[in-house]
Design a protein around this motif. Structure first.
Motif, PDB file in Angstrom:
ATOM      1  N   PRO A  53      -3.092   4.317  -0.908  1.00 10.58           N
ATOM      2  CA  PRO A  53      -4.195   3.359  -0.945  1.00 10.58           C
ATOM      3  C   PRO A  53      -4.780   3.176   0.458  1.00 10.58           C
ATOM      4  O   PRO A  53      -4.033   3.088   1.432  1.00 10.58           O
ATOM      5  CB  PRO A  53      -3.518   2.070  -1.439  1.00 10.58           C
ATOM      6  N   GLY A 104       0.790  -1.221   0.000  1.00  6.87           N
ATOM      7  CA  GLY A 104       0.000   0.000   0.000  1.00  6.87           C
ATOM      8  C   GLY A 104       0.822   1.270   0.000  1.00  6.87           C
ATOM      9  O   GLY A 104       0.327   2.330   0.409  1.00  6.87           O
ATOM     10  N   GLU A 152       1.279   2.744  -5.694  1.00  3.12           N
ATOM     11  CA  GLU A 152       1.189   1.333  -6.031  1.00  3.12           C
ATOM     12  C   GLU A 152      -0.263   0.867  -6.015  1.00  3.12           C
ATOM     13  O   GLU A 152      -1.029   1.226  -5.112  1.00  3.12           O
ATOM     14  CB  GLU A 152       2.029   0.490  -5.063  1.00  3.12           C
ATOM     15  N   ASP A 153      -0.605   0.054  -7.007  1.00  2.00           N
ATOM     16  CA  ASP A 153      -1.909  -0.600  -7.017  1.00  2.00           C
ATOM     17  C   ASP A 153      -1.685  -2.098  -6.819  1.00  2.00           C
ATOM     18  O   ASP A 153      -0.550  -2.549  -6.598  1.00  2.00           O
ATOM     19  CB  ASP A 153      -2.671  -0.311  -8.315  1.00  2.00           C
ATOM     20  N   GLU A 154      -2.776  -2.876  -6.888  1.00  2.12           N
ATOM     21  CA  GLU A 154      -2.646  -4.307  -6.627  1.00  2.12           C
ATOM     22  C   GLU A 154      -1.715  -4.980  -7.630  1.00  2.12           C
ATOM     23  O   GLU A 154      -0.932  -5.865  -7.261  1.00  2.12           O
ATOM     24  CB  GLU A 154      -4.019  -4.981  -6.658  1.00  2.12           C
ATOM     25  N   THR A 182       0.942  -3.738  -9.077  1.00  2.00           N
ATOM     26  CA  THR A 182       2.321  -3.446  -8.680  1.00  2.00           C
ATOM     27  C   THR A 182       2.729  -4.301  -7.492  1.00  2.00           C
ATOM     28  O   THR A 182       3.840  -4.854  -7.452  1.00  2.00           O
ATOM     29  CB  THR A 182       2.464  -1.956  -8.316  1.00  2.00           C
TER      30      THR A 182
END
Length: 298
Positions: A235, A186, A190-192, A194
């Motif tokens: 996030p 998180g 960054e997303d899921e 990444t």
């Protein structure tokens, strides 16, 4: 049957009987704090958020370990201990003899069966690694990698790269020492996708253990100030969303790698986010329940 290999499984492969880590603060700093590589430290870091009360650099290594032993020995009088050099970067010194003297001080404490040394992947000179490998006692090195994405590492002022992690892990494995990685889920930007790419990159390395934990936004950090100023956001998982992410991480992670944890908990007076109202063991129980449900569905 456990839903994944955990840290206790890993330790049972190295020790007979119960073993407990005792955190040590030996008074180190970090190269991104003292100007060696940067200033200000990692933008998310407030070391007050994870040091226990007995762990103060004003006390010697021996004194800290003896106090830690008092804390645990009431419940498990026959327990053995691992001196965990945790705070900051515990190999950050040009004086290898001084480092070895600190480690030796810990190993000479009655009941201490080994060391876990927390450090950065760009702070493990080969000479030190060779001397650690030459000790008769058990030694493990834990590297703060945090992410495999160099863009993220630059944003949070880590001042090292994923290539540094690859190099350090490979050299540590070649020296015959067990090796762990610490990762934060998180981080800003960054997303899921990444985060799961980081898991894929971990799988390519000779890693023995991993620690994952959710990003915590902590008072007194540069990240907290940046988020408050609207420079960027992070996030923001609900507990359920983070559990779902952990399930997907376990689906991707190589099965021989032991997972030490998925969450961490900063003191309530320092923590801004997330405030899930769950203790670590409660979160782990929820995760195990979710994994059991998924297994039954399959």
């Amino acid at each position: 049957m456990k839903p994944y290999r955990d840290f206790s499984d890993f330790l049972r492969g190295h020790f007979d009987g119960k073993v407990q880590k005792i955190t040590v603060n030996a008074g180190f700093t970090c190269p991104n704090r003292d100007g060696s590589k940067g200033r200000g430290g990692c933008t998310y870091c407030n070391n007050q958020s994870f040091n226990p009360g007995y762990c103060r650099p004003s006390l010697s290594v021996r004194e800290q370990l003896e106090r830690g032993k008092e804390f645990f020995a009431r419940k498990y009088p026959q327990m053995k201990y691992l001196a965990y050099f945790q705070a900051y970067t515990n190999t950050h010194s040009d004086d290898i003899d001084r480092l070895m003297a600190l480690y030796r001080e810990a190993l000479d404490v009655d009941g201490v069966a080994g060391l876990i040394i927390g450090t950065r992947p760009d702070c493990m000179p080969q000479d030190l690694l060779d001397r650690l490998a030459g000790l008769r006692e058990w030694v493990m090195v834990e590297y703060g990698a945090e992410s495999a994405c160099d863009r993220t590492l630059e944003l949070v002022n880590r001042c090292h790269t994923w290539a540094d992690t690859v190099d350090a892990v490979n050299r540590t494995h070649a020296a015959g020492l067990p090796c762990g990685l610490h990762l934060i889920m998180g981080l800003p930007g960054e997303d899921e996708v990444t985060m799961l790419e980081t898991v894929d990159r971990i799988n390519e390395l000779p890693v023995d253990t991993v620690k994952f934990h959710q990003l915590q936004l902590v008072r007194g950090t540069r990240m907290a100030s940046d988020v408050e100023a609207g420079l960027y956001d992070i996030p923001r998982f609900t507990a359920e969303e983070y559990i779902s992410l952990c399930v997907r991480i376990l689906d991707r992670l190589r099965k021989d790698i032991a997972v030490e944890r998925f969450v961490s908990q900063s003191p309530s007076d320092l923590l801004i986010y997330p405030r899930w109202g769950l203790k670590n063991y409660q979160f782990t129980n929820l995760l195990h329940n979710r994994l059991a449900e998924a297994r039954n569905i399959i």
